[in-house]
Design a protein around this motif. Structure first.
Motif, PDB file in Angstrom:
ATOM      1  N   GLN A  41       0.801  -1.211   0.000  1.00 36.18           N
ATOM      2  CA  GLN A  41       0.000   0.000   0.000  1.00 36.18           C
ATOM      3  C   GLN A  41       0.835   1.263   0.000  1.00 36.18           C
ATOM      4  O   GLN A  41       0.840   2.053   0.927  1.00 36.18           O
ATOM      5  N   ALA A 165      -7.028  -7.892  -7.613  1.00 33.91           N
ATOM      6  CA  ALA A 165      -5.876  -7.052  -7.307  1.00 33.91           C
ATOM      7  C   ALA A 165      -4.871  -7.858  -6.499  1.00 33.91           C
ATOM      8  O   ALA A 165      -3.699  -7.526  -6.426  1.00 33.91           O
ATOM      9  N   LYS A 166      -5.350  -8.945  -5.903  1.00 30.64           N
ATOM     10  CA  LYS A 166      -4.470  -9.782  -5.104  1.00 30.64           C
ATOM     11  C   LYS A 166      -3.570 -10.654  -5.984  1.00 30.64           C
ATOM     12  O   LYS A 166      -2.357 -10.651  -5.822  1.00 30.64           O
TER      13      LYS A 166
HETATM   14  P1  GDP Z   1      -9.213   0.205   0.004  1.00 31.95           P
HETATM   15  O1  GDP Z   1      -9.766   0.565   1.346  1.00 31.95           O
HETATM   16  O2  GDP Z   1     -10.249   0.328  -1.059  1.00 31.95           O
HETATM   17  O3  GDP Z   1      -7.933   0.920  -0.331  1.00 31.95           O
HETATM   18  O4  GDP Z   1      -8.916  -1.365   0.085  1.00 31.95           O
HETATM   19  P2  GDP Z   1      -7.545  -2.130   0.225  1.00 31.95           P
HETATM   20  O5  GDP Z   1      -6.785  -2.084  -1.046  1.00 31.95           O
HETATM   21  O6  GDP Z   1      -6.847  -1.645   1.443  1.00 31.95           O
HETATM   22  O7  GDP Z   1      -8.079  -3.616   0.388  1.00 31.95           O
HETATM   23  C1  GDP Z   1      -8.882  -4.005   1.480  1.00 31.95           C
HETATM   24  C2  GDP Z   1      -8.642  -5.463   1.818  1.00 31.95           C
HETATM   25  O8  GDP Z   1      -9.027  -6.295   0.733  1.00 31.95           O
HETATM   26  C3  GDP Z   1      -7.176  -5.761   2.072  1.00 31.95           C
HETATM   27  O9  GDP Z   1      -7.104  -6.688   3.112  1.00 31.95           O
HETATM   28  C4  GDP Z   1      -6.702  -6.358   0.767  1.00 31.95           C
HETATM   29  O10 GDP Z   1      -5.623  -7.236   0.941  1.00 31.95           O
HETATM   30  C5  GDP Z   1      -7.941  -7.095   0.291  1.00 31.95           C
HETATM   31  N1  GDP Z   1      -8.014  -7.200  -1.170  1.00 31.95           N
HETATM   32  C6  GDP Z   1      -7.892  -6.213  -2.070  1.00 31.95           C
HETATM   33  N2  GDP Z   1      -8.036  -6.693  -3.325  1.00 31.95           N
HETATM   34  C7  GDP Z   1      -8.256  -8.034  -3.204  1.00 31.95           C
HETATM   35  C8  GDP Z   1      -8.483  -9.104  -4.136  1.00 31.95           C
HETATM   36  O11 GDP Z   1      -8.534  -8.926  -5.350  1.00 31.95           O
HETATM   37  N3  GDP Z   1      -8.688 -10.336  -3.603  1.00 31.95           N
HETATM   38  C9  GDP Z   1      -8.662 -10.574  -2.262  1.00 31.95           C
HETATM   39  N4  GDP Z   1      -8.865 -11.813  -1.849  1.00 31.95           N
HETATM   40  N5  GDP Z   1      -8.445  -9.596  -1.377  1.00 31.95           N
HETATM   41  C10 GDP Z   1      -8.244  -8.346  -1.824  1.00 31.95           C
END
Ligand code: GDP
Ligand code: MG
Length: 597
Positions: A41, A165-166
């Protein structure tokens, strides 16, 4: 770079739907950052932002991408603030780009915050590319969520990109969509300079860093530029782009997004939304839509230990350096001594600042009841803005009062709808709209801001087990029957606990507060009356009875360590108390007393 090879975009998403993760993946997959330098991040820099999963400052990053058509593009991503308190900042960053990725968690669906931000994007005439994220999870249901996007937002989601995105699946398609579906920026290199001030922040080494989007003209190092809102002139001493670290460039031209520094000392001198032009041969007209953001919620911050007042001043001044929308002035309170009356964009903003003072500067604070700005109309025809219930004039001199109202949008699963309606009704809400999208309801309420600033969001979360999402915007002022309610402890008014309330709610609210205080204030050697009053009239009363025994008497004789521990604990507890007349009131009483269950 020529305009045809630039794409500027933002990412719109509800908290936790994967905005930051997707941004990281875009940055990483294009080699903008070497894998080994990749920190999780990248864009959420500040600790508190990271913990709360929110972005407060608009971060930005420039990404180089060679598309499948063989052409090299520059992609500028602005990561917009992700919270309602910063709606104006969001609207400005939206104006700085031409398109948005609308990221929706395909295991969840559209949420209130997604809606609020997507409307901002639509307002800014964005091309919008829907992205369904988290397709790696078993609960992912892309068809359902795509349909919901079409129903609720009304944009075509048939071509929505399916992404994880993971794992990185769909990232290449996302980059191609940015190049092929989003329009390039427009602008005229030969016109007088017009740069929009998108954001600014303070850096201990470089002074204020200003994030700009060039609309027309060219900006170079060594040039003298002028802020059009106030005419102040500055010499550009650095110019560059974020990749995401700072990288100097020779110039920024139309359509580009980058930063300048110009020996600016205070963030206050750089207003988001302002237009920057050259001092000589500058633009005649500023960009439309500039409106300096104004604090809407006020509260007093006092040190628990009055010896820490100077430290508090120092902390507040430092924080204000970096935050033009945070205002403060010194305040003295009969009960709390010296402190500051501070203004914030909203409750989250208040909490962020308070947390930072307590954590980064290690000062225990007493936060007084948050208050909104009331318009007070006097019988003599004059009027003023009331920021602090302590300044409330003699009621007999007042003609009438107006309070700020908001339009709140709440999305909630059906099963919790009844509780949400009840909560809004309890808070003097007027229902404006109720619609369904699948198994979820969208309710729109007109609510008084003062009923929302305190614990509305917490209550909403708790009655819906966390499933509701909420967003609001200010709509204007309206007259209502409002009064100031004072709290008296041992016959002494405690100004830090006085609040503005609606007359019809005063008894209920007053009773709840005195009952709470009775539990929160420890017993003393004497009886303590706790009262709520309007003007001179007591509307609720409780009595805290006197303490009989020494606390340590409970401990069985001989257990010296236990006795010592208890005394130490008492001493530590003492530190967080303030004396009011003869009465000690613990710090947490000031906040807890105001929470309504
Ligand atoms: P934001 O609040 O929109 O910036 O969300 P984040 O990018 O911080 O993601 C929130 C949570 O979702 C985190 O724990 C990430 O690791 C998880 N996450 C984001 N994208 C994916 C994805 O494509 N698959 C999975 N399984 N988890 C994801
Ligand atoms: Mg994030």
């Amino acid at each position: 770079t020529d305009l045809a090879h630039i794409r500027n975009f933002s990412i719109v998403a509800h908290i936790d739907h994967g905005k930051s993760t997707l941004a990281d993946r875009l940055i990483q997959s294009t080699g903008t950052v070497k894998d080994r330098d990749m920190k999780e991040q990248l864009l959420d820099a500040m600790d508190i932002e990271r913990e709360r999963g929110i972005t407060i400052k608009a971060n930005t990053v420039r990404i180089d991408y060679t598309a499948d058509n063989g052409e090299a593009y520059v992609l500028n991503l602005i990561d917009t603030p992700g919270h309602v308190d910063f709606a104006y900042e969001v609207s400005r960053s939206m104006r700085a780009v031409e398109g948005s990725l609308l990221v929706v968690d395909s295991t969840q669906g559209v949420e209130a915050q997604t809606l609020a931000n997507v409307y901002q994007a639509i307002d800014a005439d964005h091309e919008i590319v829907p992205v369904l994220n988290k397709i790696d999870l078993p609960a992912s249901d892309c068809d359902r969520v795509a349909e919901q996007i079409e129903d609720v937002i009304g944009i075509d989601a048939s071509g929505a990109i399916r992404v994880s995105a993971k794992t990185g699946e769909g990232i290449h398609e996302t980059l191609e969509a940015i190049v092929n579906q989003l329009p390039p920026p427009k602008g005229d290199r030969d016109a007088p300079l017009k740069a929009m001030l998108v954001d600014s922040w303070y850096d201990a080494y470089l002074g204020v860093i200003v994030l700009v989007r060039i609309i027309d003209g060219v900006m170079k190092k060594g040039e003298r530029v002028k802020m059009m809102s106030n005419g102040s002139v500055h010499l550009i001493d650095r110019i560059g782009v974020f990749r995401p670290g700072m990288m100097p460039v020779d110039e920024l031209g139309p359509g580009e997004i980058g930063f300048i520094t110009a020996s600016i000392k205070q963030v206050r001198d750089t207003r988001v939304g302002d237009t920057i032009t050259h001092e000589k041969k500058g633009a005649e007209k500023a960009l439309p839509g500039f409106k300096p953001s104004q604090p809407v919620v006020f509260c007093g911050l006092f040190p628990v230990d009055s010896a820490e007042f100077e430290d508090l001043r120092d902390a507040i001044e430092k924080l204000a350096l970096n935050d033009a929308s945070f205002s403060y002035e010194m305040e003295t309170s009969a009960a709390l001594g010296f402190g500051f009356r501070c203004g914030f964009l909203g409750l989250l903003h208040l909490e962020v600042i308070r947390d930072r003072i307590e954590r980064e500067y290690d000062i225990d604070l007493i936060t007084t009841a948050p208050s909104v700005i009331y318009h007070v109309y006097m019988k003599d025809g004059s009027h003023f803005e009331l920021h602090n219930p302590a300044d409330f004039p003699d009621p007999s001199t007042i003609d009438h009062l107006e309070e700020p109202r908001i339009k709140a949008t709440i999305l909630v699963p059906d099963e919790f709808l009844g509780d949400v309606l009840k909560l809004c009704q309890d808070r003097r809400g007027i229902q404006l709209d109720l619609t369904y999208a699948g198994s979820r309801a969208m309710v729109v309420y007109d609510l008084p801001l003062n009923e929302v600033v305190f614990d509305f969001y917490d209550r909403l979360k708790s009655v819906t087990k966390g499933y509701a999402s909420f967003d609001y915007q200010m709509t204007g002022y309206r007259q209502d029957n409002l009064v100031k309610m004072s709290i008296l402890v041992n016959e002494e008014p405690v100004d830090a606990l006085s609040t503005m309330v609606h007359r019809d709610r005063a008894e209920t609210r007053g009773r709840a507060m005195v009952e709470k205080l009775k539990d929160l204030i420890p017993r003393h050697m004497f009886k303590i009356p706790i009262q709520a009053a309007i003007g001179g009239k007591v509307i609720a009363r409780e009595t805290l009875s006197a303490m009989r025994k020494d606390v340590t008497a409970k401990c069985y004789g001989g257990d010296a360590t236990r006795k010592k521990k208890l005394l130490e604990k008492q001493k530590a507890g003492k530190k967080k108390m303030r004396q009011f007349g003869k009465v000690d009131i613990p710090q947490e009483a000031f906040i807890s007393a105001l929470k309504m269950d």
